[in-house]
Enzyme design. Structure first.
Site, PDB file in Angstrom:
ATOM      1  N   ARG A  75       0.849  -1.197   0.000  1.00  0.00           N
ATOM      2  CA  ARG A  75       0.000   0.000   0.000  1.00  0.00           C
ATOM      3  C   ARG A  75       0.882   1.244   0.000  1.00  0.00           C
ATOM      4  NH1 ARG A  75       1.153   2.061   4.740  1.00  0.00           N
ATOM      5  NH2 ARG A  75       1.392   0.743   6.576  1.00  0.00           N
ATOM      6  N   GLY A  76       0.242   2.383  -0.189  1.00  0.00           N
ATOM      7  CA  GLY A  76       0.946   3.643  -0.052  1.00  0.00           C
ATOM      8  C   GLY A  76       1.074   4.017   1.415  1.00  0.00           C
ATOM      9  N   THR A  80       2.740   1.930   9.969  1.00  0.00           N
ATOM     10  CA  THR A  80       1.655   2.127  10.918  1.00  0.00           C
ATOM     11  C   THR A  80       1.481   0.872  11.767  1.00  0.00           C
ATOM     12  OG1 THR A  80      -0.602   2.965  11.188  1.00  0.00           O
ATOM     13  CG2 THR A  80      -0.242   1.325   9.462  1.00  0.00           C
ATOM     14  N   ALA A 142      -5.270   6.773  10.369  1.00  0.00           N
ATOM     15  CA  ALA A 142      -4.241   6.624   9.336  1.00  0.00           C
ATOM     16  C   ALA A 142      -4.873   6.070   8.071  1.00  0.00           C
ATOM     17  CB  ALA A 142      -3.136   5.685   9.832  1.00  0.00           C
ATOM     18  N   GLY A 155      -6.900   0.819   3.061  1.00  0.00           N
ATOM     19  CA  GLY A 155      -7.860   1.863   3.398  1.00  0.00           C
ATOM     20  C   GLY A 155      -7.521   2.629   4.641  1.00  0.00           C
ATOM     21  N   ILE A 156      -8.405   2.559   5.659  1.00  0.00           N
ATOM     22  CA  ILE A 156      -8.259   3.424   6.833  1.00  0.00           C
ATOM     23  C   ILE A 156      -8.143   2.598   8.116  1.00  0.00           C
ATOM     24  CG2 ILE A 156      -9.602   5.202   5.656  1.00  0.00           C
ATOM     25  CD1 ILE A 156     -11.125   3.771   8.748  1.00  0.00           C
ATOM     26  N   CYS A 173       3.392   6.614  10.819  1.00  0.00           N
ATOM     27  CA  CYS A 173       3.312   7.233   9.490  1.00  0.00           C
ATOM     28  C   CYS A 173       4.580   7.994   9.139  1.00  0.00           C
ATOM     29  CB  CYS A 173       2.081   8.145   9.381  1.00  0.00           C
ATOM     30  SG  CYS A 173       0.523   7.292   9.699  1.00  0.00           S
TER      31      CYS A 173
END
Length: 210
Positions: A75-76, A80, A142, A155-156, A173
């Site tokens: 992922r980008g 985290t 995040a 996602g989140i 992050c």
């Protein structure tokens, strides 16, 4: 509208396997807009392609002692941490239905979370140069996504009542001069199922508004 799949508390690996299955389902099923996958996971640090090596600040031995896994993901974003009490949502969406614009997609996800927090009387917002949702100088949500063939994954991660001391193992992050917070730390207790309901309601409002 989108479908909703709730995995409950599971392992990160099982969550990723399910996400891969749902990705293929959305990619090959032109009759649906996408699927929202909800889950909580056991403590795990995830690092992305752009993560720096110094973002995990403790040794593997200490991570093992704390029961925290460390996994690299596609992922980008940066490094985290996930754990019980954190609401993870993977919107696996066909962006051909929502506009082929990744910037707008990220802003809409942020808006969904900001609206949820507003309903809880928490004043939150965006921060210049950073993706995610903030309360003052502390991040409460995040975000990191991956897109292939215009179908989204990842996602989140919204901090509800997660043990915030887990974040001491990383530079969240990759941001050295900011902290993390949670809904519980801000003095509000909300059941995770209600939080999921609020997410679905606000997702539909934001992503389907004219």
């Amino acid at each position: 509208m989108v479908e909703v799949h709730d995995l409950g508390l599971t392992t990160y690996e099982k969550g990723q396997k399910k996400q891969e299955e749902i990705y293929e389902y959305v990619l090959n099923n032109k009759k649906i807009d996408g699927v929202l996958i909800f889950l909580e996971v056991d403590p795990v640090i995830t690092t992305a392609h752009s993560s720096d090596s110094d973002e995990v600040v403790v040794s593997k031995k200490i991570l093992n002692e704390k029961g925290i896994k460390c996994i690299k993901v596609n992922r980008g974003g940066k490094t985290t941490l996930h754990g019980p009490g954190q609401l993870i949502c993977y919107p696996v969406l066909n962006l051909e239905r929502f506009g082929k614009d990744l910037h707008k997609y990220l802003r809409k996800l942020e808006e969904v979370v900001i609206n949820i927090l507003k309903e809880l009387n928490i004043d939150s917002g965006r921060k210049d140069r950073y993706t995610g949702v903030w309360v003052g100088e502390e991040k409460i949500c995040a975000m990191g996504i991956h897109v292939k063939k215009w179908v989204t994954t990842h996602g989140i991660a919204l901090n509800n009542d997660i043990d915030l001391s887990l974040f001491d193992s990383i530079i969240p992050c990759g941001i050295k001069d900011a902290g993390v917070t949670s809904i519980k730390k801000l003095g509000i207790e909300i059941d995770m199922d209600i939080l999921k309901e609020k997410f679905v309601e606000n997702f539909n409002k934001i992503f389907y508004k004219n």
